[in-house]
Design an enzyme around this catalytic site. Structure first.
Site, PDB file in Angstrom:
ATOM      1  N   GLY A 257      94.438  65.916   7.933  1.00 21.00           N
ATOM      2  CA  GLY A 257      93.302  66.770   8.294  1.00 21.00           C
ATOM      3  C   GLY A 257      93.144  68.048   7.483  1.00 21.00           C
ATOM      4  O   GLY A 257      92.153  68.765   7.650  1.00 21.00           O
ATOM      5  N   GLY A 258      94.091  68.354   6.630  1.00 18.07           N
ATOM      6  CA  GLY A 258      93.913  69.450   5.673  1.00 18.07           C
ATOM      7  C   GLY A 258      94.186  70.842   6.208  1.00 18.07           C
ATOM      8  O   GLY A 258      93.753  71.826   5.620  1.00 18.07           O
TER       9      GLY A 258
ATOM     10  N   ARG B  13      99.529  69.762  21.314  1.00 23.12           N
ATOM     11  CA  ARG B  13      98.928  68.439  21.208  1.00 23.12           C
ATOM     12  C   ARG B  13      99.414  67.484  22.292  1.00 23.12           C
ATOM     13  O   ARG B  13      98.637  66.668  22.798  1.00 23.12           O
ATOM     14  CB  ARG B  13      99.233  67.849  19.828  1.00 23.12           C
ATOM     15  CG  ARG B  13      98.400  68.503  18.760  1.00 23.12           C
ATOM     16  CD  ARG B  13      98.714  67.950  17.397  1.00 23.12           C
ATOM     17  NE  ARG B  13      97.753  68.450  16.422  1.00 23.12           N
ATOM     18  CZ  ARG B  13      97.807  68.203  15.128  1.00 23.12           C
ATOM     19  NH1 ARG B  13      98.781  67.464  14.638  1.00 23.12           N
ATOM     20  NH2 ARG B  13      96.893  68.682  14.320  1.00 23.12           N
TER      21      ARG B  13
ATOM     22  N   ILE C 187     102.041  70.058   6.845  1.00 22.02           N
ATOM     23  CA  ILE C 187     101.976  70.259   5.390  1.00 22.02           C
ATOM     24  C   ILE C 187     103.028  71.283   4.945  1.00 22.02           C
ATOM     25  O   ILE C 187     103.763  71.019   4.001  1.00 22.02           O
ATOM     26  CB  ILE C 187     100.556  70.639   4.902  1.00 22.02           C
ATOM     27  CG1 ILE C 187      99.503  69.698   5.513  1.00 22.02           C
ATOM     28  CG2 ILE C 187     100.483  70.601   3.386  1.00 22.02           C
ATOM     29  CD1 ILE C 187      98.076  69.964   5.055  1.00 22.02           C
TER      30      ILE C 187
ATOM     31  N   GLU D 181     108.024  63.882   6.870  1.00 24.65           N
ATOM     32  CA  GLU D 181     108.009  63.203   8.169  1.00 24.65           C
ATOM     33  C   GLU D 181     109.162  62.225   8.356  1.00 24.65           C
ATOM     34  O   GLU D 181     109.511  61.876   9.491  1.00 24.65           O
ATOM     35  CB  GLU D 181     106.658  62.490   8.379  1.00 24.65           C
ATOM     36  CG  GLU D 181     106.402  62.138   9.840  1.00 24.65           C
ATOM     37  CD  GLU D 181     105.088  61.397  10.056  1.00 24.65           C
ATOM     38  OE1 GLU D 181     104.232  61.394   9.145  1.00 24.65           O
ATOM     39  OE2 GLU D 181     104.918  60.816  11.144  1.00 24.65           O
TER      40      GLU D 181
ATOM     41  N   ALA E 261     105.474  65.754   0.535  1.00 28.39           N
ATOM     42  CA  ALA E 261     106.891  66.011   0.295  1.00 28.39           C
ATOM     43  C   ALA E 261     107.349  65.415  -1.028  1.00 28.39           C
ATOM     44  O   ALA E 261     108.033  66.075  -1.816  1.00 28.39           O
ATOM     45  CB  ALA E 261     107.725  65.460   1.451  1.00 28.39           C
TER      46      ALA E 261
ATOM     47  N   GLU F  62     105.926  54.467  -5.158  1.00 25.95           N
ATOM     48  CA  GLU F  62     104.963  54.396  -4.054  1.00 25.95           C
ATOM     49  C   GLU F  62     104.643  52.933  -3.792  1.00 25.95           C
ATOM     50  O   GLU F  62     104.162  52.237  -4.675  1.00 25.95           O
ATOM     51  CB  GLU F  62     103.699  55.187  -4.424  1.00 25.95           C
ATOM     52  CG  GLU F  62     102.531  55.015  -3.476  1.00 25.95           C
ATOM     53  CD  GLU F  62     102.878  55.362  -2.033  1.00 25.95           C
ATOM     54  OE1 GLU F  62     103.270  56.510  -1.768  1.00 25.95           O
ATOM     55  OE2 GLU F  62     102.772  54.457  -1.166  1.00 25.95           O
TER      56      GLU F  62
END
Lengths: 249, 525
Positions: free
Chosen positions: B110-111, B353, B507, B491, B78, B97
């Site tokens: 996990g891509g 999930r 993502i 998130e 993001a 950061e």
């Protein structure tokens, strides 16, 4: 970028060799005369190469009037080097900084008898710098390892006296320690080649994330991968690993 | 407090320590009180939970150390996407950061990326059925028990494909030539990058952002958000750097892209006592909730903080979500089966999930296993090399027959053989009377080896709740008004995924809303 002091041939090499003996310790005890080289060194000829012309004087200006401090290493004759610190900053045998340096707290730091401007150093900064020098000359960390190899402050911190919180760019490390690919090859584990700290899933990371000069180095990987068996040179406890064969290019 | 419609944690036990995070009512009270005081003088708002709660009134900085157009907190999907758009629009943009490396959870993600379409139209080419923006939206809403806000979910579903293509075209992102159907999705829409890990996307977006001039400052932690009073825009941030504390004046906007709070054990238990400290966590150590608390302290509204997701298939010992741990998620659309230590199925593998996680916890017998075969590997977005590496590390267990695999996994062989035989029949019949899984034509029966097994167990993974935002990614305050010059994406926000995020929606959520936040931030005068 490759302008590190490793490559600098410096006139003071002979000072270093001799001063690491008892003379310096004697100097630390005599407080009133600390500001003068003469307290320890009655004459300089024994410290110099045979071919060197005779030198007179009682302080660093005896050297600097011919050998100008020059970070660019272009001065002729050969420039004066910060390596002289090594023998003069050993814990228990520290020589007063002002024996050689001029200093206006919070303003400027220089070298006696020269126009050299080494940067600004506050009172706190001076105390910190002394500690760092003591570490550089004698610690179990990466700084002392560089000290032994004649890498001085400017070998990593380009130009001026480093300030609190200054870091070191990767390019500065890689100037001596080879390109990233070669480095990664050296640390590739035989059992699990992808558990390579120099070629990790985090991509390019700053060397200083793991490698600290003035304190124990620490393997960042282990913050998450708690079960990995990884060691780092100049670490602490189980992370420690002798820097066997860790030679700069 | 927000409605907590579903107690998802029944079945787990364990005491929780007293929470430290103030509830909404307390916040409201304090905000109103201090708001009046602050408005009268030149004080900054100072309401925060935890340690700084008792802090005296803090005056706004008299002078600023620096001025920046757009400041972004966090360098994940993001934050990077926001930086790319803000700097592309000409704003001087800096990402702060706190960690010494960039990428946060995103770089270890996990891509997988849900998108109804892509540059290459892979789903259509591979003959994997239909999909649409509306279908993606409907799945996402349903998967979150309709707690997600339809107008936000629509933005995600609509923006996912253009954002994916943007990363491919402008960022050099490379994706594997397959699409999978993952739990909770009714279509084959989950894409995987070549790297098989979130870094593939972060590197692509970082390349775009830095190419436009955005800068990332590592090791720089935000310790305060400055806002004069509840009618004022956000003024700046206080930061902690290796060189000490500094104050940055914000000229255009502040964008919070600081991620979730899965590693904030106290905070997550304060909102959801069932998420006990004993749970492992897939997140990086920096996933703590301080930015959320700072935003609350200047009046930002938050919602649905009790909704915390477990990743059902983490490495059982450490909770790490490594490359092998993505296989159980990606394989179900091609016939991968989950079994207990007794060799029995325990859930419809195409379930969400939360369902898959709590089905395992209910078994109470750690771990469970995924069973798949060689034929599935590339179809589910895996590679032979990954499998080889996983075998070497002891993550994947390989065998020539189901009975041999059962022996190696210490599962009763007859039970596992029976389970697989039945499942093969369900594929043939197109019907699963045992777990009611919607069987598809793309599922492969496990009748040909070599076979593989992998151990799995749930670990805390994603916090669905967070800051309330609107369609423009503006942060909304507790009175329902946007806080001027404050945006959020990813998130750290709530209200997109509802009670349960569908896998591979993170993502697109981050990138799509990050882009919106960045573009809007740059437009501020």
């Amino acid at each position: 970028m490759t302008r590190t002091f490793v490559n600098t041939i410096v006139v003071t090499l002979f000072f270093l060799l001799v001063l690491s003996g008892g003379d310096a310790r004697a100097a630390a005890k005599g407080s009133a005369s600390k500001q003068s080289c003469a307290a320890c060194h009655s004459e300089f000829s024994s410290l110099l190469p045979k071919a060197h012309p005779p030198v007179t004087g009682k302080d660093v200006t005896a050297c600097t009037k011919c050998h100008a401090p020059d970070a660019k290493v272009t001065a002729k004759p050969k420039p004066y080097s910060a390596r002289l610190h090594l023998s003069h900053t050993q814990p228990g045998a520290e020589v007063d900084c002002l024996a050689c340096h001029t200093w206006k707290p919070g303003k400027s730091l220089g070298v006696k008898g020269t126009k050299a401007n080494l940067g600004v150093l506050s009172k706190e900064g001076m105390e910190e710098t002394k500690k760092i020098f003591a570490s550089w000359s004698s610690s179990r960390y990466l700084d002392a390892h560089h000290g032994k190899k004649n890498v001085t402050c400017s070998g990593c911190h380009e130009g001026k006296v480093p300030e609190q919180g200054d870091s070191v760019e990767n390019a500065r490390c890689l100037a001596c320690h080879g390109d990233e690919e070669k480095l990664a090859k050296k640390t590739e584990p035989k059992d699990f080649p992808d558990r390579n700290p120099h070629k990790s899933h985090l991509g390019t990371v700053n060397c200083t994330v793991c490698h600290s000069a003035h304190k124990a180095s620490k393997t960042y990987c282990l913050d998450c991968h708690t079960k990995f068996n990884m060691k780092i040179p100049f670490g602490e406890g189980p992370q420690a690993k002798p820097a066997a064969g860790a030679k700069a290019k | 407090m927000e409605k907590d419609g579903k107690n998802k944690t029944s079945g787990t036990t364990g005491a929780t320590k007293e929470g430290v995070v103030m509830n909404r009512r307390d916040l409201l009270k304090t905000s109103l009180g201090i708001g009046a005081v602050a408005a009268a003088g030149a004080f900054g708002l100072h309401l925060t939970g935890s340690k700084v709660e008792a802090a005296p009134l803090r005056q706004l900085p008299k002078k600023w150390d620096e001025e920046i157009d757009v400041v972004i907190v966090g360098s994940g999907f993001a934050g990077l996407a926001a930086a790319a758009e803000a700097s592309a629009a000409g704003a001087k943009t800096v990402i702060l950061e706190k960690m010494p490396t960039y990428g946060g959870n995103s770089i270890i993600n996990g891509g997988v990326y849900a998108s109804w379409d892509d540059e290459y139209h892979l789903r259509q080419k591979l003959n994997l059925g239909n999909d649409s923006v509306d279908q993606h939206k409907a799945d996402t809403l349903k998967g979150g028990d309709f707690y997600g806000f339809p107008e936000l979910v629509e933005i995600l579903a609509k923006g996912a494909t253009p954002a994916l293509n943007w990363m491919i075209k402008d960022g050099g992102l490379k994706i594997r030539q397959t699409v999978t159907r993952a739990g909770g999705h009714s279509a084959y829409r989950t894409h995987t990058c070549i790297e098989g890990v979130g870094r593939g996307y972060t590197e692509a977006i970082k390349k775009i952002a830095e190419g436009k001039g955005a800068k990332v400052r590592l090791g720089t932690e935000v310790t305060w958000i400055w806002r004069k009073d509840v009618n004022s825009p956000v003024a700046g941030v206080e930061i902690k750097t290796p060189k000490g504390k500094k104050n940055i004046k914000i000229k255009k906007a502040l964008i919070l892209a600081s991620g979730g709070f899965s590693r904030d054990i106290k905070m997550r238990a304060a909102f959801n006592p069932g998420i006990v400290p004993e749970f492992n966590c897939t997140n990086h150590p920096g996933a703590t909730g301080e930015m959320l608390r700072f935003a609350q302290s200047i009046g930002a509204d938050s919602l649905q903080l009790a909704f915390i997701q477990l990743y059902p298939f983490a490495e059982p010992e450490t909770g790490i979500l490594d490359t092998p741990a993505v296989y159980p998620f990606n394989g179900v659309g091609y016939g991968l089966v989950y079994v207990s230590k007794k060799g029995k199925r325990f859930v419809n593998e195409l379930e969400r999930r939360d369902v898959c996680s709590f089905a395992q916890i209910k078994l109470g017998d750690k771990p469970t296993y995924s069973i798949f075969n060689e034929e599935m590997v590339t179809k589910m977005g895996g590679t032979k090399e990954e499998v080889e590496k996983g075998i070497k590390k002891g993550r994947f267990i390989k065998a020539e027959t189901i009975a041999e695999l059962a022996g190696k996994l210490k599962i009763p062989a007859d039970a596992l053989e029976d389970t697989i035989k039945k499942h093969n029949q369900y594929i043939k019949d197109g019907k699963d009377p045992e777990c009611n899984k919607p069987m598809t034509k793309s599922m492969i029966p496990l009748d040909k080896g070599p076979f593989y097994g992998i151990a799995q167990w749930p670990a805390v993974h994603h916090t669905m709740g967070g800051l309330r935002i609107d369609k423009d990614a503006r942060v909304i305050d507790i009175w329902g008004e946007p806080i001027p010059r404050l945006y959020a994406a990813g998130e750290v926000t709530g209200g997109v995924h509802g009670s349960n995020r569908l896998g591979s929606n993170a993502i697109p959520d981050c990138v799509v809303f990050g882009r919106i936040a960045g573009a809007n931030a740059a437009k501020e005068k």
